[in-house]
Design a protein around this motif. Sequence first.
Motif, PDB file in Angstrom:
ATOM      1  N   LYS A  56       0.820  -1.217   0.000  1.00  0.00           N
ATOM      2  CA  LYS A  56       0.000   0.000   0.000  1.00  0.00           C
ATOM      3  C   LYS A  56       0.857   1.273   0.000  1.00  0.00           C
ATOM      4  N   ASP A  57       1.964   1.223   0.723  1.00  0.00           N
ATOM      5  CA  ASP A  57       2.839   2.407   0.768  1.00  0.00           C
ATOM      6  C   ASP A  57       3.386   2.729  -0.628  1.00  0.00           C
ATOM      7  N   MET A  58       3.739   1.662  -1.334  1.00  0.00           N
ATOM      8  CA  MET A  58       4.273   1.856  -2.693  1.00  0.00           C
ATOM      9  C   MET A  58       3.202   2.473  -3.588  1.00  0.00           C
ATOM     10  N   LEU A  59       1.988   1.963  -3.451  1.00  0.00           N
ATOM     11  CA  LEU A  59       0.910   2.476  -4.301  1.00  0.00           C
ATOM     12  C   LEU A  59       0.584   3.931  -3.964  1.00  0.00           C
ATOM     13  N   MET A  60       0.711   4.265  -2.685  1.00  0.00           N
ATOM     14  CA  MET A  60       0.454   5.659  -2.285  1.00  0.00           C
ATOM     15  C   MET A  60       1.421   6.592  -3.033  1.00  0.00           C
ATOM     16  N   ASN A  61       2.670   6.149  -3.150  1.00  0.00           N
ATOM     17  CA  ASN A  61       3.651   6.945  -3.911  1.00  0.00           C
ATOM     18  C   ASN A  61       3.278   7.013  -5.388  1.00  0.00           C
ATOM     19  N   LEU A  62       2.822   5.878  -5.908  1.00  0.00           N
ATOM     20  CA  LEU A  62       2.519   5.796  -7.343  1.00  0.00           C
ATOM     21  C   LEU A  62       1.268   6.591  -7.728  1.00  0.00           C
ATOM     22  N   ALA A  63       0.437   6.874  -6.760  1.00  0.00           N
ATOM     23  CA  ALA A  63      -0.795   7.617  -7.043  1.00  0.00           C
ATOM     24  C   ALA A  63      -0.593   9.129  -6.912  1.00  0.00           C
ATOM     25  N   VAL A  64       0.666   9.546  -6.800  1.00  0.00           N
ATOM     26  CA  VAL A  64       0.939  10.991  -6.632  1.00  0.00           C
ATOM     27  C   VAL A  64       0.392  11.773  -7.829  1.00  0.00           C
ATOM     28  N   GLU A  65      -0.140  12.950  -7.527  1.00  0.00           N
ATOM     29  CA  GLU A  65      -0.720  13.804  -8.583  1.00  0.00           C
ATOM     30  C   GLU A  65       0.092  15.080  -8.751  1.00  0.00           C
ATOM     31  N   ASN A  66      -0.041  15.676  -9.932  1.00  0.00           N
ATOM     32  CA  ASN A  66       0.686  16.915 -10.226  1.00  0.00           C
ATOM     33  C   ASN A  66       0.480  17.988  -9.169  1.00  0.00           C
ATOM     34  N   LYS A  67      -0.712  18.049  -8.599  1.00  0.00           N
ATOM     35  CA  LYS A  67      -1.016  19.109  -7.624  1.00  0.00           C
ATOM     36  C   LYS A  67      -0.213  18.923  -6.327  1.00  0.00           C
ATOM     37  N   ASP A  68       0.352  17.731  -6.136  1.00  0.00           N
ATOM     38  CA  ASP A  68       1.112  17.451  -4.919  1.00  0.00           C
ATOM     39  C   ASP A  68       2.611  17.345  -5.167  1.00  0.00           C
ATOM     40  N   ILE A  69       3.054  17.726  -6.373  1.00  0.00           N
ATOM     41  CA  ILE A  69       4.487  17.728  -6.698  1.00  0.00           C
ATOM     42  C   ILE A  69       4.911  19.176  -6.910  1.00  0.00           C
ATOM     43  N   LYS A  89       7.664  28.711  -4.926  1.00  0.00           N
ATOM     44  CA  LYS A  89       7.371  27.315  -5.277  1.00  0.00           C
ATOM     45  C   LYS A  89       6.057  27.234  -6.038  1.00  0.00           C
ATOM     46  N   VAL A  90       5.970  26.219  -6.870  1.00  0.00           N
ATOM     47  CA  VAL A  90       4.773  26.047  -7.685  1.00  0.00           C
ATOM     48  C   VAL A  90       4.574  24.544  -7.871  1.00  0.00           C
ATOM     49  N   ASN A  91       3.326  24.106  -8.028  1.00  0.00           N
ATOM     50  CA  ASN A  91       3.130  22.670  -8.276  1.00  0.00           C
ATOM     51  C   ASN A  91       2.884  22.428  -9.766  1.00  0.00           C
ATOM     52  N   TYR A  92       2.965  21.142 -10.150  1.00  0.00           N
ATOM     53  CA  TYR A  92       2.895  20.818 -11.579  1.00  0.00           C
ATOM     54  C   TYR A  92       1.488  20.951 -12.156  1.00  0.00           C
ATOM     55  N   ALA A  93       0.477  20.941 -11.307  1.00  0.00           N
ATOM     56  CA  ALA A  93      -0.873  21.213 -11.814  1.00  0.00           C
ATOM     57  C   ALA A  93      -0.945  22.674 -12.262  1.00  0.00           C
ATOM     58  N   GLN A  94      -0.327  23.555 -11.465  1.00  0.00           N
ATOM     59  CA  GLN A  94      -0.287  24.979 -11.849  1.00  0.00           C
ATOM     60  C   GLN A  94       0.527  25.161 -13.126  1.00  0.00           C
ATOM     61  N   LEU A  95       1.686  24.517 -13.189  1.00  0.00           N
ATOM     62  CA  LEU A  95       2.520  24.644 -14.391  1.00  0.00           C
ATOM     63  C   LEU A  95       1.800  24.091 -15.618  1.00  0.00           C
ATOM     64  N   ARG A  96       1.122  22.941 -15.456  1.00  0.00           N
ATOM     65  CA  ARG A  96       0.397  22.336 -16.586  1.00  0.00           C
ATOM     66  C   ARG A  96      -0.825  23.165 -17.009  1.00  0.00           C
ATOM     67  N   SER A  97      -1.312  24.016 -16.110  1.00  0.00           N
ATOM     68  CA  SER A  97      -2.503  24.823 -16.447  1.00  0.00           C
ATOM     69  C   SER A  97      -2.192  25.853 -17.529  1.00  0.00           C
ATOM     70  N   GLY A  98      -0.889  26.145 -17.705  1.00  0.00           N
ATOM     71  CA  GLY A  98      -0.501  27.101 -18.739  1.00  0.00           C
ATOM     72  C   GLY A  98      -0.286  28.512 -18.230  1.00  0.00           C
TER      73      GLY A  98
END
Lengths: 393, 78
Positions: A287-300, A319-328
């Motif tokens: 489960k711990d491994m999957l928690m890492n694998l389910a990471v989303e852009n908004k949390d990086i 700092k900025v997250n990748y959801a913000q960067l991907r938003s354009g």
Amino acid sequence: MEVKKSFEEINEKIKNGTAVVVTAEEIIDIVKEKGLDEATSHVDVVTTATFSPMCSSGAFLNFGHADPPIRMTKVLLNNVPAHAGLAAVDAYIGATETSFDRDIEYGGAHVICDLIAGKKIHLQATSPGTDCYPRKKIDTYITKDSINEAYLFNPRNCYQNYDAAINTSGRTLYTYMGVLQPNMANINYSTSGELSPLLNDPYLRTIGMGTKIFLAGAPGYVAWQGTQFITEVERGNNGVPTTSAATLAVIGDLKQMSCDYIQPAVFEKYGTSMFVGIGIPIPVLDKDMLMNLAVENKDIYTNIVDYSVGRRSKPSLGKVNYAQLRSGMVTLEGKQIPTTPLSSLSKARAIAQELKRWILTDKFTLQEPFKHFNKVSKLNTLEEVGKGEIDNE
Amino acid sequence: MSKKAYKQRIYIEAEKCVECGACTAVCGAKALRLDKTTWKLIYNVQKCQGCMLCVSACPSRAIKSDIEDLPSAVAAAL
């Protein structure tokens, strides 16, 4: 009872065709739908991928011996110098090396990709001549099929996160992060975020020496830790580094690679580089491994760094997250700033899907690392010192 | 050779384009953009101002700048 799976168990499922394999983007919705426990039980492997400019790349080549033989000391491939300070007919062509006649518009990366494409390469070599290697000069043509070994060995690929770039100065900057317009007019970033290999295994629990990977369309391996490898960096609550951290040295057979997954790159007024496609399959061990694998852009998260400061340490503007960067568009200091990726997400997605197909159809199994990488807390810097000033401590 | 789009301002060689998006950083007219779902490059010829900044900003050298660069078969068809 908590689900635990071993590499061996997952490989058995791959071999008998029962493994469930999804990409690192697909796993996000699966976890939301099924929950962590059920998804851990259901999914066996998550494929991750990146397709980014990776300057620290190159290829070892062995040309075979001519008759009479030559111990090559200077080597040109399509007028691009290759490093020949090895044995008689071995050379290393670096991706960023530039040609004598076309400068950055044709470099080592182009030679490597032309070799992969099966094109003829003009080989010119010279030597002082020795008793055992009497020839002093050779001028001929080679292809990947006419030579012996040809393998990519990239000392630093697959960066685990990378700072985004901005320019606060009044002039345009031409960098390896692309063109940075003056007065904070754009932000460039270079990762595939939630699909990127090392962001999905932040502590490298399943990735180390010997890990089998997809390298430019061919099976490859993690050979060593990458150069400038560092683990003890600032991390978010999810364990994901918020700045540059781990890297990988990777190796693979150039002759099996495909230009669909590796391309030369030219950065204006900077130099030659190479887009390298890498995919890494990550086992869902628990489960711990999957928690890492389910990471989303908004949390990086990553830093936005000012490239107008021509120093080793460049200031972060925030700092900025990748959801913000991907938003354009990102708001920084009250200003709306357009964002641009340099890493191709569409190519990374294609690699993640292709790796999934390898596992499901070709029974591409996973390799548990022979050795995990040690923790590294500090990167050394290069200082200008006199001979007597070197600290041997 | 297949092309994504062409007119006299620019054309894009599909085989070379890796959809990285570097060209969009210099396109003030927003004629070049990445689709937010597929992350494929989209070129809007109506918006293109012909500034040609994208030509040298493209790391893959997939963007050509003028009619003289067009393959002869394409140029002949114009």
